[in-house]
Design an enzyme around this catalytic site. Sequence first.
Site, PDB file in Angstrom:
ATOM      1  NE  ARG A  96     -34.915  80.118  73.422  1.00 18.73           N
ATOM      2  CZ  ARG A  96     -35.500  79.924  74.486  1.00 18.73           C
ATOM      3  NH1 ARG A  96     -35.168  80.537  75.641  1.00 18.73           N
ATOM      4  NH2 ARG A  96     -36.683  79.442  74.335  1.00 18.73           N
ATOM      5  CE1 TYR A  97     -30.089  79.938  70.635  1.00 15.68           C
ATOM      6  CE2 TYR A  97     -32.326  79.808  69.756  1.00 15.68           C
ATOM      7  CZ  TYR A  97     -31.386  79.243  70.254  1.00 15.68           C
ATOM      8  OH  TYR A  97     -31.471  78.357  70.816  1.00 15.68           O
ATOM      9  NE  ARG A 100     -31.555  81.108  65.094  1.00 13.80           N
ATOM     10  CZ  ARG A 100     -30.087  81.178  65.835  1.00 13.80           C
ATOM     11  NH1 ARG A 100     -29.609  82.212  65.679  1.00 13.80           N
ATOM     12  NH2 ARG A 100     -29.801  80.033  66.659  1.00 13.80           N
ATOM     13  CB  CYS A 109     -51.820  71.396  66.313  1.00 14.83           C
ATOM     14  SG  CYS A 109     -50.770  72.458  66.955  1.00 14.83           S
ATOM     15  CB  CYS A 113     -48.209  66.144  69.811  1.00 15.76           C
ATOM     16  SG  CYS A 113     -48.299  66.366  67.932  1.00 15.76           S
ATOM     17  CB  CYS A 116     -47.388  69.585  72.558  1.00 18.70           C
ATOM     18  SG  CYS A 116     -47.017  71.111  71.841  1.00 18.70           S
ATOM     19  NE  ARG A 118     -43.746  77.084  71.512  1.00 20.04           N
ATOM     20  CZ  ARG A 118     -43.471  76.855  70.351  1.00 20.04           C
ATOM     21  NH1 ARG A 118     -43.990  76.691  69.207  1.00 20.04           N
ATOM     22  NH2 ARG A 118     -41.961  77.049  70.251  1.00 20.04           N
ATOM     23  CG  ASP A 276     -38.068  70.748  75.007  1.00 18.12           C
ATOM     24  OD1 ASP A 276     -36.800  70.702  74.975  1.00 18.12           O
ATOM     25  OD2 ASP A 276     -38.775  71.361  73.866  1.00 18.12           O
ATOM     26  CG  ASP A 313     -34.477  74.383  73.298  1.00 16.75           C
ATOM     27  OD1 ASP A 313     -34.011  75.287  73.912  1.00 16.75           O
ATOM     28  OD2 ASP A 313     -35.226  74.539  72.569  1.00 16.75           O
ATOM     29  CE  LYS A 320     -34.158  74.531  68.653  1.00 13.25           C
ATOM     30  NZ  LYS A 320     -34.604  76.030  69.062  1.00 13.25           N
TER      31      LYS A 320
HETATM   32  C1  LIG Z   1     -35.484  76.745  68.174  1.00 14.48           C
HETATM   33  C2  LIG Z   1     -35.575  78.114  68.183  1.00 14.48           C
HETATM   34  C3  LIG Z   1     -35.302  79.009  67.121  1.00 14.48           C
HETATM   35  C4  LIG Z   1     -34.585  78.430  65.950  1.00 14.48           C
HETATM   36  O1  LIG Z   1     -33.250  77.815  66.145  1.00 14.48           O
HETATM   37  P1  LIG Z   1     -32.303  77.225  65.023  1.00 14.48           P
HETATM   38  O2  LIG Z   1     -31.266  76.552  65.502  1.00 14.48           O
HETATM   39  O3  LIG Z   1     -32.007  78.287  64.138  1.00 14.48           O
HETATM   40  O4  LIG Z   1     -33.290  76.251  64.119  1.00 14.48           O
HETATM   41  C5  LIG Z   1     -35.388  80.247  67.060  1.00 14.48           C
HETATM   42  N1  LIG Z   1     -35.733  81.064  68.178  1.00 14.48           N
HETATM   43  C6  LIG Z   1     -36.175  80.120  69.400  1.00 14.48           C
HETATM   44  C7  LIG Z   1     -36.914  80.751  70.369  1.00 14.48           C
HETATM   45  C8  LIG Z   1     -35.996  78.884  69.383  1.00 14.48           C
HETATM   46  O5  LIG Z   1     -36.475  78.016  70.359  1.00 14.48           O
HETATM   47  S1  SF4 Z   2     -45.812  69.269  68.804  1.00 13.38           S
HETATM   48 FE1  SF4 Z   2     -47.342  70.642  69.827  1.00 13.38          FE
HETATM   49  S2  SF4 Z   2     -47.323  72.322  68.154  1.00 13.38           S
HETATM   50 FE2  SF4 Z   2     -46.214  70.832  67.144  1.00 13.38          FE
HETATM   51  S3  SF4 Z   2     -48.113  69.794  66.143  1.00 13.38           S
HETATM   52 FE3  SF4 Z   2     -48.040  68.874  68.053  1.00 13.38          FE
HETATM   53  S4  SF4 Z   2     -49.480  69.724  69.516  1.00 13.38           S
HETATM   54 FE4  SF4 Z   2     -48.956  71.293  67.700  1.00 13.38          FE
END
Ligand SMILES: *Cc1c(COP(=O)(O)O)cnc(C)c1O
Ligand code: SF4
Length: 353
Positions: A96-97, A100, A109, A113, A116, A118, A276, A313, A320
């Site tokens: 996305r960025y 990174r 996990c 959670c 979560c 995801r 989120d 986010d 973010k």
């Molecule tokens: C959160 C996130 C990161 C890392 O973000 P930082 O602000 O650098 O900690 C990198 N890629 C994705 C897709 C993210 O959601």
């Molecule tokens: S928030 Fe989601 S990915 Fe993170 S530990 Fe909990 S279940 Fe796993």
Amino acid sequence: MPAQKRKRSHWRRLLSESVTTLEDLPLHLPKDDRFRKLLHQYPMRINPYYLGLMGQKDDPIYRQCVPDLEEISNPNGLEDPLDEEGRSPIPGLTHRYPDRVLFLVSAQCAVYCRFCNRKRKVGRPGMVTAQSIREGIDYIRCHKAVRDVLLSGGDPLLLGTRRLHHLLREIRRIPHVEIIRIGTRVPCTLPQRITPRLARMLGEFHPLYIHTHFNHPLEITPEATLACGRLADAGIPLGCQTVLLKGVNDSPGIIKALMQRLLMIRVRPYYLFQGDLAKGTAHFWTPVRRGLEIISALQGYTSGLCIPHFAVDLPGGGGKITLLPDQVKWQADGSFLVKTYEGKVFHYPATGE
Ligand SMILES: *Cc1c(COP(=O)(O)O)cnc(C)c1O
Ligand code: SF4
């Protein structure tokens, strides 16, 4: 003494003793057939360590890990709130960025959670495969702009130590990768996983950062303290990404206590996330202004080290953004008026105009 086979590690045994069915939960949930559907859709896993932190129904630990029918009855939210799939050039890697990537390397996990973001994916087969990992490494190798690799999942530290070692070595071999980060909830939800052997192994891959995830002061136990201490002693800087959750930690007092205790176990608060907009998690959402109120209640009252960035986010994949309480009133001449934590107004002159 007769020779013994190497004992299965403590953390693996704890994980295998996790509660995954309603029958095994030592609490009474109302009898309702919809729970079966819920668990089919969103698996439950509560390992005995984390279960042991629970005091009673609806306490902050319970709310984080015991399924709630709201997960399937509340229709609000999006399957993929951050459009991770749309920003994934290959499955399991989000770019996305510019510099990174987020690389999913485990589907498991130590606790699932309930909040979560995801939850559409975790704990399901197919989320991560040997092929998706191979392709992820190839992608990073081919993209010279990637200087920061964030391993996530699921939880990367649920991979076996040897497998993780292999993976880290592959990534470290790529010359343009400057830093490696691991996002893991294990120091909070299964601190027994942080063995001396694991900490030593991770320490071979500096600069390596760990972002962990604590949400409530009740999670800061002697076991978590030992785990974070081992990682810190291995030279790994530790950050925390907390999520604001209704009925768990959505008050200034709880967040302040949590942030102060994190520093005591050598973990630096990094982000405080607005929850989120993930489907199945709407019952945890708090108003965005609550997060700002909490930050205002920290600023000045406690050390800057205790204050995380409050981040939202953006749905749709905008990434973010960090929000700050409104403090500054700009004047036409470039000077400004600012309100301090005590509510006093000060004037700051224009500089370098
Ligand atoms: C959160 C996130 C990161 C890392 O973000 P930082 O602000 O650098 O900690 C990198 N890629 C994705 C897709 C993210 O959601
Ligand atoms: S928030 Fe989601 S990915 Fe993170 S530990 Fe909990 S279940 Fe796993």
